[in-house]
Design a protein around this motif. Structure first.
Motif, PDB file in Angstrom:
ATOM      1  N   HIS A   1       0.825  -1.207   0.000  1.00  0.00           N
ATOM      2  CA  HIS A   1       0.000   0.000   0.000  1.00  0.00           C
ATOM      3  C   HIS A   1       0.863   1.263   0.000  1.00  0.00           C
ATOM      4  O   HIS A   1       0.601   2.221  -0.738  1.00  0.00           O
ATOM      5  N   GLU A   2       1.921   1.257   0.821  1.00  0.00           N
ATOM      6  CA  GLU A   2       2.765   2.436   0.919  1.00  0.00           C
ATOM      7  C   GLU A   2       3.538   2.687  -0.371  1.00  0.00           C
ATOM      8  O   GLU A   2       3.755   3.843  -0.755  1.00  0.00           O
ATOM      9  N   LEU A   3       3.947   1.631  -1.050  1.00  0.00           N
ATOM     10  CA  LEU A   3       4.686   1.807  -2.290  1.00  0.00           C
ATOM     11  C   LEU A   3       3.783   2.304  -3.417  1.00  0.00           C
ATOM     12  O   LEU A   3       4.236   3.019  -4.324  1.00  0.00           O
ATOM     13  N   LYS A   4       2.519   1.938  -3.359  1.00  0.00           N
ATOM     14  CA  LYS A   4       1.601   2.362  -4.422  1.00  0.00           C
ATOM     15  C   LYS A   4       1.442   3.875  -4.452  1.00  0.00           C
ATOM     16  O   LYS A   4       1.289   4.468  -5.522  1.00  0.00           O
ATOM     17  N   THR A   5       1.483   4.505  -3.265  1.00  0.00           N
ATOM     18  CA  THR A   5       1.227   5.945  -3.208  1.00  0.00           C
ATOM     19  C   THR A   5       2.266   6.758  -3.968  1.00  0.00           C
ATOM     20  O   THR A   5       1.916   7.515  -4.890  1.00  0.00           O
ATOM     21  N   PRO A   6       3.566   6.648  -3.651  1.00  0.00           N
ATOM     22  CA  PRO A   6       4.548   7.444  -4.425  1.00  0.00           C
ATOM     23  C   PRO A   6       4.680   6.980  -5.865  1.00  0.00           C
ATOM     24  O   PRO A   6       4.876   7.807  -6.768  1.00  0.00           O
ATOM     25  N   VAL A   7       4.564   5.672  -6.108  1.00  0.00           N
ATOM     26  CA  VAL A   7       4.672   5.184  -7.494  1.00  0.00           C
ATOM     27  C   VAL A   7       3.523   5.740  -8.333  1.00  0.00           C
ATOM     28  O   VAL A   7       3.714   6.207  -9.475  1.00  0.00           O
ATOM     29  N   GLY A   8       2.313   5.688  -7.771  1.00  0.00           N
ATOM     30  CA  GLY A   8       1.169   6.243  -8.492  1.00  0.00           C
ATOM     31  C   GLY A   8       1.296   7.739  -8.712  1.00  0.00           C
ATOM     32  O   GLY A   8       0.933   8.258  -9.782  1.00  0.00           O
ATOM     33  N   ALA A   9       1.808   8.454  -7.700  1.00  0.00           N
ATOM     34  CA  ALA A   9       1.976   9.900  -7.832  1.00  0.00           C
ATOM     35  C   ALA A   9       2.987  10.232  -8.931  1.00  0.00           C
ATOM     36  O   ALA A   9       2.773  11.162  -9.730  1.00  0.00           O
ATOM     37  N   ILE A  10       4.086   9.465  -8.982  1.00  0.00           N
ATOM     38  CA  ILE A  10       5.100   9.720 -10.012  1.00  0.00           C
ATOM     39  C   ILE A  10       4.515   9.481 -11.409  1.00  0.00           C
ATOM     40  O   ILE A  10       4.770  10.246 -12.350  1.00  0.00           O
ATOM     41  N   ARG A  11       3.717   8.457 -11.530  1.00  0.00           N
ATOM     42  CA  ARG A  11       3.121   8.171 -12.843  1.00  0.00           C
ATOM     43  C   ARG A  11       2.166   9.286 -13.266  1.00  0.00           C
ATOM     44  O   ARG A  11       2.186   9.732 -14.419  1.00  0.00           O
ATOM     45  N   LEU A  12       1.325   9.745 -12.343  1.00  0.00           N
ATOM     46  CA  LEU A  12       0.398  10.833 -12.666  1.00  0.00           C
ATOM     47  C   LEU A  12       1.147  12.112 -13.027  1.00  0.00           C
ATOM     48  O   LEU A  12       0.758  12.843 -13.960  1.00  0.00           O
ATOM     49  N   LEU A  13       2.221  12.387 -12.285  1.00  0.00           N
ATOM     50  CA  LEU A  13       2.995  13.592 -12.571  1.00  0.00           C
ATOM     51  C   LEU A  13       3.693  13.505 -13.928  1.00  0.00           C
ATOM     52  O   LEU A  13       3.788  14.508 -14.655  1.00  0.00           O
ATOM     53  N   SER A  14       4.161  12.318 -14.273  1.00  0.00           N
ATOM     54  CA  SER A  14       4.799  12.172 -15.588  1.00  0.00           C
ATOM     55  C   SER A  14       3.791  12.387 -16.712  1.00  0.00           C
ATOM     56  O   SER A  14       4.106  13.011 -17.746  1.00  0.00           O
ATOM     57  N   GLU A  15       2.559  11.884 -16.529  1.00  0.00           N
ATOM     58  CA  GLU A  15       1.518  12.108 -17.534  1.00  0.00           C
ATOM     59  C   GLU A  15       1.175  13.593 -17.625  1.00  0.00           C
ATOM     60  O   GLU A  15       0.947  14.134 -18.726  1.00  0.00           O
ATOM     61  N   ALA A  16       1.136  14.241 -16.452  1.00  0.00           N
ATOM     62  CA  ALA A  16       0.834  15.673 -16.458  1.00  0.00           C
ATOM     63  C   ALA A  16       1.935  16.461 -17.164  1.00  0.00           C
ATOM     64  O   ALA A  16       1.665  17.450 -17.876  1.00  0.00           O
ATOM     65  N   MET A  17       3.182  16.060 -16.989  1.00  0.00           N
ATOM     66  CA  MET A  17       4.289  16.745 -17.664  1.00  0.00           C
ATOM     67  C   MET A  17       4.175  16.597 -19.181  1.00  0.00           C
ATOM     68  O   MET A  17       4.450  17.554 -19.927  1.00  0.00           O
ATOM     69  N   LEU A  18       3.786  15.407 -19.646  1.00  0.00           N
ATOM     70  CA  LEU A  18       3.629  15.213 -21.092  1.00  0.00           C
ATOM     71  C   LEU A  18       2.533  16.113 -21.658  1.00  0.00           C
ATOM     72  O   LEU A  18       2.672  16.678 -22.746  1.00  0.00           O
ATOM     73  N   GLU A  19       1.446  16.230 -20.902  1.00  0.00           N
ATOM     74  CA  GLU A  19       0.350  17.072 -21.379  1.00  0.00           C
ATOM     75  C   GLU A  19       0.712  18.555 -21.338  1.00  0.00           C
ATOM     76  O   GLU A  19       0.161  19.363 -22.099  1.00  0.00           O
ATOM     77  N   ALA A  20       1.609  18.929 -20.410  1.00  0.00           N
ATOM     78  CA  ALA A  20       1.984  20.337 -20.274  1.00  0.00           C
ATOM     79  C   ALA A  20       3.360  20.600 -20.865  1.00  0.00           C
ATOM     80  O   ALA A  20       4.113  21.459 -20.378  1.00  0.00           O
ATOM     81  N   ALA A  21       3.712  19.867 -21.905  1.00  0.00           N
ATOM     82  CA  ALA A  21       5.053  19.996 -22.492  1.00  0.00           C
ATOM     83  C   ALA A  21       5.327  21.400 -23.018  1.00  0.00           C
ATOM     84  O   ALA A  21       6.484  21.844 -23.047  1.00  0.00           O
ATOM     85  N   ASP A  22       4.275  22.102 -23.402  1.00  0.00           N
ATOM     86  CA  ASP A  22       4.455  23.453 -23.950  1.00  0.00           C
ATOM     87  C   ASP A  22       4.442  24.531 -22.868  1.00  0.00           C
ATOM     88  O   ASP A  22       4.546  25.721 -23.188  1.00  0.00           O
TER      89      ASP A  22
END
Length: 381
Positions: free
Chosen positions: A158-179
């Motif tokens: 459970h504890e590992l899911k939290t930061p791993v999930g956050a990193i994945r969401l942030l990476s997706e957000a970075m791709l969408e905000a590339a400009d």
């Protein structure tokens, strides 16, 4: 002989014979009316000796479910009450074995008033034509360890899911905000924070697993607390500097304990790190040492947010968080105090806490003092 004397002697002899006859009749009558006593059952040769040497709990029961012999561990475990088996489940197993002669193994939960539930495994086998032998092993500790291990794995997942999930969401957000350079910079900073948290969590999980696998007293050495405290404070110097927190060290110098230097340093480092994390900017953290009887007390005092009284008994549990939101902001993993408690226990010491919300906390790690050669030379005349 005088006829009168002869008559007197004859009378006496007759009275004696008559009295003896009456006594013999009473004895015979009593024996006839006495209830016949059953011969006391006898254990097979050598069984009593074998049972007395067993570490497991052993009970021998006769055909009337009367306990003929029980080992000392069986009484300590509460298997026998008087001359009967205290566990109905075990008594039922004995009856089934006596009926068909088949060896049976089963798990039984034993409950007693005012005592915790005990989990045991029972192996019941026939012993001759009328007797039944039950061997019982207490598995309560193994069951508890298994539950702790299962909970630990679930918590880690459970504890590992939290930061791993956050990193994945942030990476997706970075791709969408590339400009958008500002958004990319903001998301990258958040990813760095979550990565640091994930790295710290994994490191502490590995550290706790290593602590549980190693016995510090197998290769114990004198640990100089001055060096351990210096290393612990250095590990938090960057975080303390960022919050303008002064970490001061005081108390007695040149104290030693006996154990594992890395583990003792890790315990003190976790206490200092917690104190810095939960202290307000510009405050002070004090690390002090003193000798009490034959022990050394290492106290870490902070001026932080404090801990509610209802939470004090649980703060040393793995992954337990007094304030989950606060832990997310500080990067806490909930494992630091578990490590401290484990180090204290394996070194023959303890850890305790005093805290009051709004007035800070004091954590005290107590370890047995070691008197090294230098101290002995100083004390010698």
């Amino acid at each position: 002989m005088d006829p009168t004397l002869q008559a007197f002697v004859a009378a006496v002899v007759g009275a004696v014979v008559a009295g003896g006859g009456v006594i013999a009749w009473h004895i015979s009558d009593r024996q006839q009316h006495r209830e016949p006593t059953a011969p006391e059952p006898v254990l097979p040769y050598g069984v009593a000796t074998v049972l007395s040497t067993l570490r497991s709990s052993a009970v021998v029961v006769d055909g009337a479910d009367v306990v003929l012999k029980a080992s000392a561990p069986a009484y300590a475990l509460g298997l026998v009450r008087g001359s009967r088996l205290a566990s109905e489940a075990l008594a039922e197993q004995v009856s089934m074995v006596r009926r068909d002669g088949q060896i049976r193994e089963s798990e039984i939960s034993m409950t007693r008033a005012g005592a915790p539930v005990r989990h045991v495994t029972a192996r019941v086998a026939p012993l001759g034509s009328r007797l039944v032998l039950a061997l019982v092993e207490d598995r309560t500790r193994e069951r508890r360890v298994e539950e702790v291990r299962r909970d630990f794995v679930a918590n880690v997942s459970h504890e590992l899911k939290t930061p791993v999930g956050a990193i994945r969401l942030l990476s997706e957000a970075m791709l969408e905000a590339a400009d958008d350079p500002e958004a990319v910079k903001r998301f990258a900073h958040r990813m760095g924070t979550e990565s640091d948290r994930l790295s710290k969590l994994v490191q502490q999980i590995i550290e706790l697993s290593r602590l549980q696998a190693d016995d510090p007293l197998d290769a114990a050495v004198p640990v100089h607390l001055d060096d351990a405290i210096r290393s612990a404070v250095d590990a938090s110097v960057i975080d303390a500097g960022a919050k303008r927190i002064a970490v001061t060290v005081g108390g007695q110098d040149d104290l030693q304990v006996f154990g594992n230097e890395k583990q003792v340093t890790a315990a003190v480092a976790n206490l200092v790190s917690n104190a810095v994390s939960y202290s307000d900017p510009g405050s002070t953290v004090l690390v002090s040492t003193r000798v009490v009887d034959t022990s050394v007390e290492i106290s870490v005092v902070d001026q932080g947010i404090g801990i509610p009284a209802g939470e004090l008994d649980r703060i040393f549990e793995r992954f337990y968080r007094v304030d989950p939101a606060r832990h997310r902001s500080t990067g806490g993993t909930g494992l630091g105090l578990s490590i401290v408690k484990h180090v204290a226990a394996t070194h023959g010491g303890e850890v305790r806490v005093w805290s009051e919300p709004g007035h800070g906390s004091t954590f005290t790690l107590t370890l047995p003092q070691h008197f090294g050669s230098e101290r002995k030379q100083e004390d010698s005349p």
